[in-house]
Design a protein around this motif. Sequence first.
Motif, PDB file in Angstrom:
ATOM      1  N   ALA A  51      13.026  11.277 -12.377  1.00  0.00           N
ATOM      2  CA  ALA A  51      11.659  11.775 -12.623  1.00  0.00           C
ATOM      3  C   ALA A  51      11.233  11.252 -13.989  1.00  0.00           C
ATOM      4  CB  ALA A  51      11.615  13.293 -12.564  1.00  0.00           C
ATOM      5  N   VAL A  52      11.081   9.931 -14.062  1.00  0.00           N
ATOM      6  CA  VAL A  52      10.841   9.226 -15.313  1.00  0.00           C
ATOM      7  C   VAL A  52       9.544   8.437 -15.186  1.00  0.00           C
ATOM      8  CG1 VAL A  52      11.814   7.590 -16.978  1.00  0.00           C
ATOM      9  CG2 VAL A  52      13.337   8.984 -15.567  1.00  0.00           C
ATOM     10  N   ASP A  53       8.737   8.443 -16.227  1.00  0.00           N
ATOM     11  CA  ASP A  53       7.480   7.683 -16.196  1.00  0.00           C
ATOM     12  C   ASP A  53       7.718   6.183 -16.117  1.00  0.00           C
ATOM     13  OD1 ASP A  53       5.497   9.751 -16.304  1.00  0.00           O
ATOM     14  OD2 ASP A  53       6.026  10.107 -18.390  1.00  0.00           O
ATOM     15  N   ASN A  54       8.649   5.685 -16.908  1.00  0.00           N
ATOM     16  CA  ASN A  54       8.939   4.254 -16.957  1.00  0.00           C
ATOM     17  C   ASN A  54      10.447   4.043 -16.969  1.00  0.00           C
ATOM     18  OD1 ASN A  54       6.225   4.573 -18.924  1.00  0.00           O
ATOM     19  ND2 ASN A  54       6.127   2.937 -17.406  1.00  0.00           N
ATOM     20  N   PRO A  55      11.082   4.032 -15.795  1.00  0.00           N
ATOM     21  CA  PRO A  55      12.545   3.904 -15.738  1.00  0.00           C
ATOM     22  C   PRO A  55      13.019   2.571 -16.311  1.00  0.00           C
ATOM     23  CG  PRO A  55      11.571   3.683 -13.551  1.00  0.00           C
ATOM     24  CD  PRO A  55      10.479   4.143 -14.458  1.00  0.00           C
ATOM     25  N   GLU A  56      14.058   2.625 -17.121  1.00  0.00           N
ATOM     26  CA  GLU A  56      14.602   1.414 -17.732  1.00  0.00           C
ATOM     27  C   GLU A  56      15.380   0.590 -16.713  1.00  0.00           C
ATOM     28  OE1 GLU A  56      17.902   1.757 -20.423  1.00  0.00           O
ATOM     29  OE2 GLU A  56      18.366   3.766 -19.675  1.00  0.00           O
TER      30      GLU A  56
ATOM     31  N   ASP B  24       0.804  -1.226   0.000  1.00  0.00           N
ATOM     32  CA  ASP B  24       0.000   0.000   0.000  1.00  0.00           C
ATOM     33  C   ASP B  24       0.835   1.273   0.000  1.00  0.00           C
ATOM     34  OD1 ASP B  24      -2.392  -1.447   0.023  1.00  0.00           O
ATOM     35  OD2 ASP B  24      -2.330  -1.649   2.206  1.00  0.00           O
ATOM     36  N   CYS B  25       2.131   1.140  -0.218  1.00  0.00           N
ATOM     37  CA  CYS B  25       2.978   2.328  -0.256  1.00  0.00           C
ATOM     38  C   CYS B  25       2.674   3.163  -1.499  1.00  0.00           C
ATOM     39  CB  CYS B  25       4.453   1.935  -0.259  1.00  0.00           C
ATOM     40  SG  CYS B  25       5.054   1.297   1.322  1.00  0.00           S
ATOM     41  N   LYS B  26       2.790   4.454  -1.343  1.00  0.00           N
ATOM     42  CA  LYS B  26       2.601   5.353  -2.483  1.00  0.00           C
ATOM     43  C   LYS B  26       3.756   5.227  -3.469  1.00  0.00           C
ATOM     44  CE  LYS B  26       1.753  10.249  -3.542  1.00  0.00           C
ATOM     45  NZ  LYS B  26       1.518  11.596  -2.935  1.00  0.00           N
TER      46      LYS B  26
ATOM     47  N   PRO C  98       5.256   2.603  -7.690  1.00  0.00           N
ATOM     48  CA  PRO C  98       6.192   3.545  -8.324  1.00  0.00           C
ATOM     49  C   PRO C  98       7.537   3.571  -7.611  1.00  0.00           C
ATOM     50  CG  PRO C  98       4.020   4.531  -8.129  1.00  0.00           C
ATOM     51  CD  PRO C  98       3.971   3.241  -7.359  1.00  0.00           C
ATOM     52  N   VAL C  99       8.610   3.651  -8.403  1.00  0.00           N
ATOM     53  CA  VAL C  99       9.962   3.644  -7.868  1.00  0.00           C
ATOM     54  C   VAL C  99      10.699   4.890  -8.334  1.00  0.00           C
ATOM     55  CG1 VAL C  99      12.168   2.423  -7.762  1.00  0.00           C
ATOM     56  CG2 VAL C  99      10.016   1.120  -7.878  1.00  0.00           C
ATOM     57  N   LEU C 100      11.336   5.568  -7.392  1.00  0.00           N
ATOM     58  CA  LEU C 100      12.217   6.685  -7.699  1.00  0.00           C
ATOM     59  C   LEU C 100      13.583   6.350  -7.131  1.00  0.00           C
ATOM     60  CD1 LEU C 100       9.237   7.881  -6.687  1.00  0.00           C
ATOM     61  CD2 LEU C 100      10.279  10.019  -7.382  1.00  0.00           C
TER      62      LEU C 100
ATOM     63  N   GLU D 249       5.600  13.419 -10.786  1.00  0.00           N
ATOM     64  CA  GLU D 249       4.948  14.418  -9.928  1.00  0.00           C
ATOM     65  C   GLU D 249       5.439  14.299  -8.491  1.00  0.00           C
ATOM     66  OE1 GLU D 249       3.352  12.216 -11.823  1.00  0.00           O
ATOM     67  OE2 GLU D 249       2.612  13.466 -13.476  1.00  0.00           O
ATOM     68  N   LEU D 250       5.549  13.065  -7.996  1.00  0.00           N
ATOM     69  CA  LEU D 250       6.061  12.869  -6.644  1.00  0.00           C
ATOM     70  C   LEU D 250       7.525  13.286  -6.566  1.00  0.00           C
ATOM     71  CD1 LEU D 250       5.707  11.842  -3.755  1.00  0.00           C
ATOM     72  CD2 LEU D 250       6.265   9.547  -4.583  1.00  0.00           C
TER      73      LEU D 250
END
Length: 259
Positions: free
Chosen positions: A57-62, A37-39, A128-130, A86-87
């Motif tokens: 800040a990539v939509d789909n990181p390779e 349930d993590c954002k 999502p992963v940053l 956005e995050l």
Amino acid sequence: MEDKAPVMFISHGSPMWAIDPGEAGKQLSRFQSLFLDCKAILVISPHWQTKGLQLTAVDNPETIHDFGGFPEALYQLRYPAIGHPELAATIQLHLQQNQFKVELDRCRGLDHGAWVPLMHLAPAAHIPVLQLSLDSRLNPVNLLLLGRVLGELRSMGVAIIATGGVTHNLFDIAFNHDPPVAYAQRFQDWVREKVASRDTTALSQPDVETKDYQQAHPSSEHYLPLLMAVGASNWQDSFRVLESPILYRSLSMESYLWC
């Protein structure tokens, strides 16, 4: 999810961990539910070092295969992560409001220090992963402080995962069944004790506190992310050690969880 998202320090060992989970992979898999349930998951890896902080800040990181000399099957693996630009902008603002300047990187993907552990921890790749770079200009005290600032994101549902290695001496690796070198076992025991007691003074100067540091870490980049994880955690967290055998004589696979 609890009131706060979890924090981890993960020893990521060899890239082969992606296709050979072993005990360390089984240990991570046990805690997949903590992240459901993590954002988002914010990862710090020693394999992205920069002068000044950078944040993806990539939509789909390779999936970056930043290694050589391994079986072809490893290069065929993909971790189909999704990003969250956005995050990333929100985190950038938060860091800058706390005196940590950070630039957004709109091209970079995830290196193996990020995606290999996530294959065991979040195999569905639905979170999502940053990735935040390891700033080579920050000293241990500042890394602890940066971790504390990142820890404030936990109340937003952002899990913090720092990866590296409790020990990381590639010169002493052996692909046989020899027992671990003595300094690796001693240093792993020392780190576990200091992390459990939150002795940040000792952890920030391991070269002074223990004679085994120089052998356990001929270079510091795989140790320093630990300080960020410790900083992002606090006394109120439940602390767990994810025990796993030392591999290849000198690579600790021990990890830590705060939740």
